[in-house]
Design a protein around this motif. Structure first.
Motif, PDB file in Angstrom:
ATOM      1  N   UNK A   1     -39.640 -46.111  53.362  1.00  0.00           N
ATOM      2  CA  UNK A   1     -38.854 -45.075  52.963  1.00  0.00           C
ATOM      3  C   UNK A   1     -36.810 -45.735  53.233  1.00  0.00           C
ATOM      4  N   UNK A   2     -36.452 -45.392  52.131  1.00  0.00           N
ATOM      5  CA  UNK A   2     -35.334 -45.584  51.975  1.00  0.00           C
ATOM      6  C   UNK A   2     -34.167 -44.639  51.922  1.00  0.00           C
ATOM      7  N   UNK A   3     -33.020 -45.264  53.333  1.00  0.00           N
ATOM      8  CA  UNK A   3     -32.153 -44.233  53.658  1.00  0.00           C
ATOM      9  C   UNK A   3     -31.497 -44.087  52.511  1.00  0.00           C
ATOM     10  N   UNK A   4     -30.005 -43.988  51.991  1.00  0.00           N
ATOM     11  CA  UNK A   4     -28.964 -43.523  50.777  1.00  0.00           C
ATOM     12  C   UNK A   4     -29.875 -44.525  49.878  1.00  0.00           C
ATOM     13  N   UNK A   5     -30.419 -43.782  48.891  1.00  0.00           N
ATOM     14  CA  UNK A   5     -31.153 -44.459  47.376  1.00  0.00           C
ATOM     15  C   UNK A   5     -30.151 -44.835  46.904  1.00  0.00           C
ATOM     16  N   UNK A   6     -29.898 -45.167  45.520  1.00  0.00           N
ATOM     17  CA  UNK A   6     -28.724 -44.861  44.210  1.00  0.00           C
ATOM     18  C   UNK A   6     -29.854 -44.577  42.735  1.00  0.00           C
ATOM     19  N   UNK A   7     -29.535 -43.384  42.443  1.00  0.00           N
ATOM     20  CA  UNK A   7     -30.947 -43.707  41.430  1.00  0.00           C
ATOM     21  C   UNK A   7     -30.358 -43.976  39.725  1.00  0.00           C
ATOM     22  N   UNK A   8     -30.792 -44.599  38.747  1.00  0.00           N
ATOM     23  CA  UNK A   8     -30.191 -44.022  37.973  1.00  0.00           C
ATOM     24  C   UNK A   8     -30.208 -43.247  36.987  1.00  0.00           C
ATOM     25  N   UNK A   9     -31.401 -42.060  37.377  1.00  0.00           N
ATOM     26  CA  UNK A   9     -31.123 -41.114  36.547  1.00  0.00           C
ATOM     27  C   UNK A   9     -31.687 -40.364  38.050  1.00  0.00           C
ATOM     28  N   UNK A 120     -33.177 -42.057  30.176  1.00  0.00           N
ATOM     29  CA  UNK A 120     -32.475 -43.570  30.667  1.00  0.00           C
ATOM     30  C   UNK A 120     -32.969 -44.265  29.499  1.00  0.00           C
ATOM     31  N   UNK A 121     -33.839 -44.700  29.217  1.00  0.00           N
ATOM     32  CA  UNK A 121     -34.393 -46.297  28.171  1.00  0.00           C
ATOM     33  C   UNK A 121     -33.900 -45.739  26.515  1.00  0.00           C
ATOM     34  N   UNK A 122     -33.576 -43.966  26.203  1.00  0.00           N
ATOM     35  CA  UNK A 122     -33.161 -44.123  24.852  1.00  0.00           C
ATOM     36  C   UNK A 122     -31.591 -44.051  24.888  1.00  0.00           C
ATOM     37  N   UNK A 123     -30.553 -43.732  26.649  1.00  0.00           N
ATOM     38  CA  UNK A 123     -29.567 -43.938  26.378  1.00  0.00           C
ATOM     39  C   UNK A 123     -29.490 -45.107  26.510  1.00  0.00           C
ATOM     40  N   UNK A 124     -28.846 -45.140  28.520  1.00  0.00           N
ATOM     41  CA  UNK A 124     -29.205 -47.115  29.324  1.00  0.00           C
ATOM     42  C   UNK A 124     -29.746 -47.960  28.825  1.00  0.00           C
TER      43      UNK A 124
END
Length: 181
Positions: A1-9, A120-124
């Protein structure tokens, strides 16, 4: 498990992020727990060496983009979605592969995750088209593709070599202009 996670979306229940080498132990444990759910359709890496090779390809190969679907409540990995065979230029397309882990199956987390990856695929990533190739008897995978707005485009006999044989597949696709707003 991860603590604070930054998500792409992020959605209401899941976020998507790229694979890391540090995800190996959790991914392998989830893959082992999910063997009955995945087979005969899918064979994710079930040991540390296989995961290291698999994740390495997704991290380093520019023709691939790998995403972990993580529950926002706790950060546990619910499943994975990979875009393979990314072709740029006039094509701007990639082929999706995905799998839910058993603890998350049936909870609609992968639908939310797939919607996030598609956007995300169509945007980023700047892609125009995504394809999913699914064995006709894989009802859960077909239902996910349909729920997420993919259209059935055809049938490909003996399309992919899986579990020791060439398997027929249905072809599903979505383009950027089909996205629900």
């Amino acid at each position: 498990m991860h603590g604070v996670t930054e998500y792409l979306a992020e959605g209401s229940r899941v976020g998507i992020r790229h694979y890391t080498h540090e995800d190996g132990a959790e991914f392998v444990a989830r893959a082992r727990e999910s063997k009955a759910l995945h087979q005969p359709w899918l064979f994710p890496p079930a040991n540390a060496t296989a995961y290291a090779s698999y994740a390495g390809r997704l991290i380093e190969d520019p023709t691939k983009a790998g995403f972990l679907v993580c529950e926002r409540d706790g950060g546990g990995i619910a499943g994975f979605i990979n875009i393979n065979n990314i072709v740029e230029g006039a094509f701007q397309c990639g082929a999706l592969g995905y799998g839910a882990f058993a603890h998350a199956a049936g909870r609609r987390l992968m639908g939310e995750g797939l919607d996030l990856v598609v956007r995300y695929a169509f945007g980023g990533l700047g892609l125009h088209r995504l394809e999913i190739n699914v064995q006709p008897d894989n009802a859960a995978s077909i239902a996910l593709a349909r729920r997420c707005g993919f259209r059935l485009e055809g049938f490909s006999p003996e399309f992919l070599f899986i579990d020791g044989a060439w398997r027929d597949h249905e072809r599903w696709a979505i383009t950027a202009d089909m996205i629900r707003t």
